[in-house]
Design a protein around this motif. Structure first.
Motif, PDB file in Angstrom:
ATOM      1  N   PHE A 174      -4.308   7.240   4.857  1.00 23.34           N
ATOM      2  CA  PHE A 174      -4.051   7.884   6.141  1.00 23.34           C
ATOM      3  C   PHE A 174      -4.183   9.402   6.077  1.00 23.34           C
ATOM      4  CE2 PHE A 174      -1.564   3.946   6.056  1.00 23.34           C
ATOM      5  CZ  PHE A 174      -2.219   3.281   7.074  1.00 23.34           C
ATOM      6  N   HIS A 175      -3.982   9.975   4.887  1.00 26.43           N
ATOM      7  CA  HIS A 175      -4.156  11.422   4.718  1.00 26.43           C
ATOM      8  C   HIS A 175      -4.509  11.670   3.263  1.00 26.43           C
ATOM      9  CE1 HIS A 175      -3.636  15.698   5.061  1.00 26.43           C
ATOM     10  NE2 HIS A 175      -3.336  15.574   6.345  1.00 26.43           N
ATOM     11  N   ASP A 176      -5.592  12.381   3.017  1.00 27.77           N
ATOM     12  CA  ASP A 176      -6.077  12.552   1.642  1.00 27.77           C
ATOM     13  C   ASP A 176      -5.491  13.754   0.923  1.00 27.77           C
ATOM     14  OD1 ASP A 176      -7.372  14.257   3.337  1.00 27.77           O
ATOM     15  OD2 ASP A 176      -9.360  13.978   2.469  1.00 27.77           O
ATOM     16  N   ARG A 177      -4.669  14.555   1.595  1.00 23.43           N
ATOM     17  CA  ARG A 177      -4.136  15.763   0.947  1.00 23.43           C
ATOM     18  C   ARG A 177      -2.630  15.691   0.708  1.00 23.43           C
ATOM     19  NH1 ARG A 177      -5.838  20.955   3.725  1.00 23.43           N
ATOM     20  NH2 ARG A 177      -5.168  21.774   1.737  1.00 23.43           N
ATOM     21  N   VAL A 186       3.663   6.479   8.794  1.00 24.76           N
ATOM     22  CA  VAL A 186       2.230   6.299   9.018  1.00 24.76           C
ATOM     23  C   VAL A 186       1.863   6.767  10.424  1.00 24.76           C
ATOM     24  CG1 VAL A 186       0.414   4.566   9.317  1.00 24.76           C
ATOM     25  CG2 VAL A 186       1.891   4.495   7.309  1.00 24.76           C
ATOM     26  N   ASN A 187       2.647   6.376  11.421  1.00 28.68           N
ATOM     27  CA  ASN A 187       2.385   6.801  12.797  1.00 28.68           C
ATOM     28  C   ASN A 187       2.466   8.313  12.940  1.00 28.68           C
ATOM     29  OD1 ASN A 187       1.935   4.212  13.718  1.00 28.68           O
ATOM     30  ND2 ASN A 187       4.078   3.900  14.292  1.00 28.68           N
ATOM     31  N   ARG A 188       3.454   8.917  12.293  1.00 23.96           N
ATOM     32  CA  ARG A 188       3.620  10.374  12.373  1.00 23.96           C
ATOM     33  C   ARG A 188       2.441  11.096  11.742  1.00 23.96           C
ATOM     34  NH1 ARG A 188       9.216  13.063  11.117  1.00 23.96           N
ATOM     35  NH2 ARG A 188       9.455  12.607  13.297  1.00 23.96           N
ATOM     36  N   ASN A 245       6.475   1.318  -4.388  1.00 18.99           N
ATOM     37  CA  ASN A 245       5.300   1.995  -4.965  1.00 18.99           C
ATOM     38  C   ASN A 245       3.994   1.459  -4.397  1.00 18.99           C
ATOM     39  OD1 ASN A 245       6.285   4.015  -6.758  1.00 18.99           O
ATOM     40  ND2 ASN A 245       7.010   2.390  -8.100  1.00 18.99           N
ATOM     41  N   GLU A 246       3.932   0.155  -4.204  1.00 16.27           N
ATOM     42  CA  GLU A 246       2.722  -0.465  -3.666  1.00 16.27           C
ATOM     43  C   GLU A 246       2.438   0.041  -2.250  1.00 16.27           C
ATOM     44  OE1 GLU A 246       1.802  -4.939  -2.297  1.00 16.27           O
ATOM     45  OE2 GLU A 246       2.410  -4.749  -4.399  1.00 16.27           O
ATOM     46  N   LYS A 247       3.471   0.110  -1.429  1.00 11.83           N
ATOM     47  CA  LYS A 247       3.302   0.600  -0.056  1.00 11.83           C
ATOM     48  C   LYS A 247       2.943   2.083  -0.043  1.00 11.83           C
ATOM     49  CE  LYS A 247       4.964  -2.417   3.240  1.00 11.83           C
ATOM     50  NZ  LYS A 247       4.762  -2.432   4.659  1.00 11.83           N
ATOM     51  N   LEU A 248       3.599   2.874  -0.891  1.00 11.81           N
ATOM     52  CA  LEU A 248       3.345   4.316  -0.905  1.00 11.81           C
ATOM     53  C   LEU A 248       1.911   4.627  -1.309  1.00 11.81           C
ATOM     54  CD1 LEU A 248       6.648   5.739  -2.399  1.00 11.81           C
ATOM     55  CD2 LEU A 248       5.893   5.790  -0.026  1.00 11.81           C
ATOM     56  N   ALA A 249       1.312   3.788  -2.141  1.00  9.43           N
ATOM     57  CA  ALA A 249      -0.075   4.003  -2.550  1.00  9.43           C
ATOM     58  C   ALA A 249      -1.010   3.937  -1.345  1.00  9.43           C
ATOM     59  CB  ALA A 249      -0.474   2.977  -3.602  1.00  9.43           C
ATOM     60  N   LYS A 250      -0.614   3.199  -0.311  1.00 17.74           N
ATOM     61  CA  LYS A 250      -1.437   3.061   0.888  1.00 17.74           C
ATOM     62  C   LYS A 250      -1.429   4.328   1.747  1.00 17.74           C
ATOM     63  CE  LYS A 250      -0.670  -1.896   1.110  1.00 17.74           C
ATOM     64  NZ  LYS A 250      -0.045  -2.995   1.858  1.00 17.74           N
ATOM     65  N   LEU A 251      -0.481   5.235   1.510  1.00 15.25           N
ATOM     66  CA  LEU A 251      -0.431   6.471   2.303  1.00 15.25           C
ATOM     67  C   LEU A 251      -1.694   7.295   2.144  1.00 15.25           C
ATOM     68  CD1 LEU A 251       3.215   7.846   1.989  1.00 15.25           C
ATOM     69  CD2 LEU A 251       2.083   6.992   4.024  1.00 15.25           C
ATOM     70  N   LYS A 252      -2.333   7.205   0.984  1.00 15.35           N
ATOM     71  CA  LYS A 252      -3.559   7.969   0.726  1.00 15.35           C
ATOM     72  C   LYS A 252      -4.666   7.621   1.719  1.00 15.35           C
ATOM     73  CE  LYS A 252      -3.336  10.647  -2.985  1.00 15.35           C
ATOM     74  NZ  LYS A 252      -3.576  12.064  -2.902  1.00 15.35           N
TER      75      LYS A 252
END
Length: 99
Positions: free
Chosen positions: A30-33, A87-89, A21-28
């Motif tokens: 890289f892309h806000d939508r 993240v790279n993708r 969950n902590e890592k997935l929160a960082k996805l925001k």
């Protein structure tokens, strides 16, 4: 962002789920939508005596969905590799859309 984590053939401890969950929160960042994320942690018993840990991540963005899958000897390593690939993708696709 709707996050679903599913474990297959085992029960995950809270330490592993918190890390995911902590890592997935960082996805925001890289892309806000991002609409939703699905994570599958699978205990794969291919050779009946060697157990691989597989992490699959699906990310849903309007008009796009991305999927990555990695396996290794630990769920943490598998998830980290899959997360880095995702993240790279996402970065590549976003740069392509802006160009």
């Amino acid at each position: 962002m709707n996050v679903q984590i599913q474990t297959v053939h085992f029960d995950a401890d809270s330490k592993l789920l918190d890390r995911v969950n902590e890592k997935l929160a960082k996805l925001k960042t890289f892309h806000d939508r991002i609409v939703g994320v699905e994570v599958y942690l699978v205990l794969d018993n291919v050779a009946h005596n060697i157990k691989d840990k597989v992490a699959e991540i699906k990310v849903y963005i309007p008009k796009h969905s991305y999927f990555v899958k990695h396996s290794s000897k630990t769920f943490e390593e598998s998830f980290d590799l899959a997360f880095d690939s995702m993240v790279n993708r996402i970065k590549r696709q976003k740069e392509k859309a802006l160009a």
